[in-house]
Motif scaffolding. Structure first.
Motif, PDB file in Angstrom:
ATOM      1  N   GLY A  43       0.793  -1.214   0.000  1.00  0.00           N
ATOM      2  CA  GLY A  43       0.000   0.000   0.000  1.00  0.00           C
ATOM      3  C   GLY A  43       0.827   1.266   0.000  1.00  0.00           C
ATOM      4  O   GLY A  43       0.283   2.365  -0.085  1.00  0.00           O
ATOM      5  N   GLY A  44       2.152   1.149   0.114  1.00  0.00           N
ATOM      6  CA  GLY A  44       3.018   2.313   0.104  1.00  0.00           C
ATOM      7  C   GLY A  44       3.131   3.019   1.445  1.00  0.00           C
ATOM      8  O   GLY A  44       3.780   4.062   1.546  1.00  0.00           O
ATOM      9  N   TYR A  45       2.519   2.443   2.488  1.00  0.00           N
ATOM     10  CA  TYR A  45       2.541   3.095   3.803  1.00  0.00           C
ATOM     11  C   TYR A  45       3.963   3.225   4.343  1.00  0.00           C
ATOM     12  O   TYR A  45       4.366   4.295   4.817  1.00  0.00           O
ATOM     13  N   ALA A  46       4.732   2.135   4.311  1.00  0.00           N
ATOM     14  CA  ALA A  46       6.082   2.160   4.875  1.00  0.00           C
ATOM     15  C   ALA A  46       6.943   3.216   4.189  1.00  0.00           C
ATOM     16  O   ALA A  46       7.673   3.973   4.845  1.00  0.00           O
ATOM     17  N   GLU A  47       6.857   3.272   2.869  1.00  0.00           N
ATOM     18  CA  GLU A  47       7.633   4.266   2.131  1.00  0.00           C
ATOM     19  C   GLU A  47       7.222   5.687   2.514  1.00  0.00           C
ATOM     20  O   GLU A  47       8.059   6.580   2.654  1.00  0.00           O
ATOM     21  N   ALA A  48       5.915   5.888   2.697  1.00  0.00           N
ATOM     22  CA  ALA A  48       5.426   7.220   3.067  1.00  0.00           C
ATOM     23  C   ALA A  48       5.904   7.615   4.458  1.00  0.00           C
ATOM     24  O   ALA A  48       6.249   8.776   4.706  1.00  0.00           O
ATOM     25  N   GLY A  69       8.233  -6.101  10.922  1.00  0.00           N
ATOM     26  CA  GLY A  69       9.373  -5.383  10.366  1.00  0.00           C
ATOM     27  C   GLY A  69       9.106  -4.491   9.180  1.00  0.00           C
ATOM     28  O   GLY A  69      10.022  -4.189   8.412  1.00  0.00           O
ATOM     29  N   ALA A  70       7.869  -4.018   9.027  1.00  0.00           N
ATOM     30  CA  ALA A  70       7.534  -3.172   7.884  1.00  0.00           C
ATOM     31  C   ALA A  70       8.424  -1.942   7.801  1.00  0.00           C
ATOM     32  O   ALA A  70       8.724  -1.451   6.712  1.00  0.00           O
ATOM     33  N   LEU A  71       8.886  -1.434   8.964  1.00  0.00           N
ATOM     34  CA  LEU A  71       9.784  -0.279   8.971  1.00  0.00           C
ATOM     35  C   LEU A  71      11.202  -0.657   9.369  1.00  0.00           C
ATOM     36  O   LEU A  71      12.167  -0.138   8.808  1.00  0.00           O
ATOM     37  N   SER A  72      11.360  -1.544  10.331  1.00  0.00           N
ATOM     38  CA  SER A  72      12.701  -1.916  10.778  1.00  0.00           C
ATOM     39  C   SER A  72      13.536  -2.506   9.654  1.00  0.00           C
ATOM     40  O   SER A  72      14.727  -2.203   9.527  1.00  0.00           O
ATOM     41  N   LEU A  73      12.931  -3.358   8.831  1.00  0.00           N
ATOM     42  CA  LEU A  73      13.704  -4.018   7.772  1.00  0.00           C
ATOM     43  C   LEU A  73      14.218  -3.038   6.719  1.00  0.00           C
ATOM     44  O   LEU A  73      15.411  -3.057   6.390  1.00  0.00           O
ATOM     45  N   ASP A 202      -2.282   8.901   3.627  1.00  0.00           N
ATOM     46  CA  ASP A 202      -3.537   8.312   3.168  1.00  0.00           C
ATOM     47  C   ASP A 202      -3.340   6.840   2.853  1.00  0.00           C
ATOM     48  O   ASP A 202      -2.276   6.407   2.398  1.00  0.00           O
ATOM     49  N   GLY A 203      -4.396   6.074   3.074  1.00  0.00           N
ATOM     50  CA  GLY A 203      -4.305   4.627   2.942  1.00  0.00           C
ATOM     51  C   GLY A 203      -4.455   4.105   1.540  1.00  0.00           C
ATOM     52  O   GLY A 203      -4.553   2.888   1.347  1.00  0.00           O
ATOM     53  N   GLY A 204      -4.491   4.971   0.560  1.00  0.00           N
ATOM     54  CA  GLY A 204      -4.616   4.519  -0.817  1.00  0.00           C
ATOM     55  C   GLY A 204      -6.059   4.304  -1.217  1.00  0.00           C
ATOM     56  O   GLY A 204      -6.991   4.888  -0.650  1.00  0.00           O
ATOM     57  N   GLU A 205      -6.268   3.443  -2.189  1.00  0.00           N
ATOM     58  CA  GLU A 205      -7.600   3.199  -2.713  1.00  0.00           C
ATOM     59  C   GLU A 205      -8.420   2.332  -1.755  1.00  0.00           C
ATOM     60  O   GLU A 205      -7.869   1.508  -1.022  1.00  0.00           O
ATOM     61  N   PRO A 206      -9.755   2.523  -1.738  1.00  0.00           N
ATOM     62  CA  PRO A 206     -10.601   1.652  -0.913  1.00  0.00           C
ATOM     63  C   PRO A 206     -10.412   0.185  -1.297  1.00  0.00           C
ATOM     64  O   PRO A 206     -10.172  -0.141  -2.460  1.00  0.00           O
TER      65      PRO A 206
END
Length: 262
Positions: A43-48, A69-73, A202-206
């Motif tokens: 969803g691109g959350y980690a990058e954002a 680990g979505a952010l730690s890794l 934002d969480g992207g598309e529904p």
């Protein structure tokens, strides 16, 4: 009465208690250890989140509620040392597996919850809490996070208190108080003398629901177990609604809150 007279820390605790929806148990997250990080990454959350961080002058990071680990890794390649805390053993094992797979030997994964004793948790240049601040005592959690950061703190918290489409509640015959949202955090921090910056992710598309079983899982995860009558109500709504096109669950929006240590 002025805003200075309002005890936002107590107001948060009272609001959280009134929802009768405390933090998820470790077992709940154990069952989702293989899926959460993949969904966040896609969803691109980690990058954002990472794009909004300032890593300059920093070598270490504390990741509270690290999950799998979505952010730690992804941050392991940019920092010398990461301490990752979570209260789900399965999430931590998934993080360790991910670290081994990418050759990241600088992640120290520890079984630890917000409510535990943090005396052995080291100070780090940056402390983060990504989508992990649904706690019973927000002021205590923020104080711990602030105390363990040398330079900067970043966290995300839900915008709005609903984790399921509000139109589902009357279908079930429920009247449920939404969870406290991010505005409490800003006011508690203000009372601590911290003037935080705010941005939004934002969480992207529904998300399109693929069938009733998926709908039931999503609703039960957000609201707790449904009784037989509620399941029947939801099933009838699903069957009627699906005839008018795909059922879309609104994307979540997150407040990204950050501050510098003096």
């Amino acid at each position: 009465m002025t805003i200075a007279a309002i005890d936002f820390a107590r107001l948060y605790r009272d609001h959280m208690a009134a929802t009768a929806r405390g933090p998820k148990a470790a077992g709940d997250w154990n069952a989702r250890a293989g899926s959460v990080g993949k969904r966040l990454a896609h969803g691109g959350y980690a990058e954002a989140f990472i794009a909004r961080m300032d890593l300059s002058g920093c070598e270490s990071l504390l990741d509270v509620g690290c999950g799998n680990g979505a952010l730690s890794l992804p941050l392991a390649a940019r920092l010398r040392h990461i301490v990752a805390l979570d209260y789900s053993p399965a999430m931590l094992e998934a993080l360790r597996e991910g670290a081994r797979a990418q050759g990241a030997g600088n992640i120290d994964a520890r079984l630890c919850a917000w409510e535990d004793d943090w005396n052995d948790v080291p100070e780090c240049d940056i402390a983060i809490a990504s989508r992990s601040t649904q706690v019973e005592d927000m002021a205590a959690a923020l104080a711990k996070l602030h105390a363990k950061a040398r330079r900067r703190v970043y966290l995300t918290h839900r915008v709005g208190g609903h984790f399921v489409d509000p139109q589902i509640l009357p279908v079930l015959g429920r009247r449920q108080l939404p969870l406290p949202d991010y505005i409490y955090i800003l006011n508690i921090l203000h009372g601590m003398g911290i003037h935080a910056r705010v941005d939004y992710i934002d969480g992207g598309e529904p998300a399109a629901i693929t069938g009733f079983d998926e709908l039931l899982r999503r609703v039960a995860w957000s609201l707790g177990a449904l009784d037989a009558d509620e399941i029947a109500r939801l099933h009838r709504w699903h069957d009627e609604r699906i005839g008018r096109g795909p059922i879309l669950m609104p994307a979540r929006r997150w407040a990204f809150i950050g501050w510098e240590k003096p």
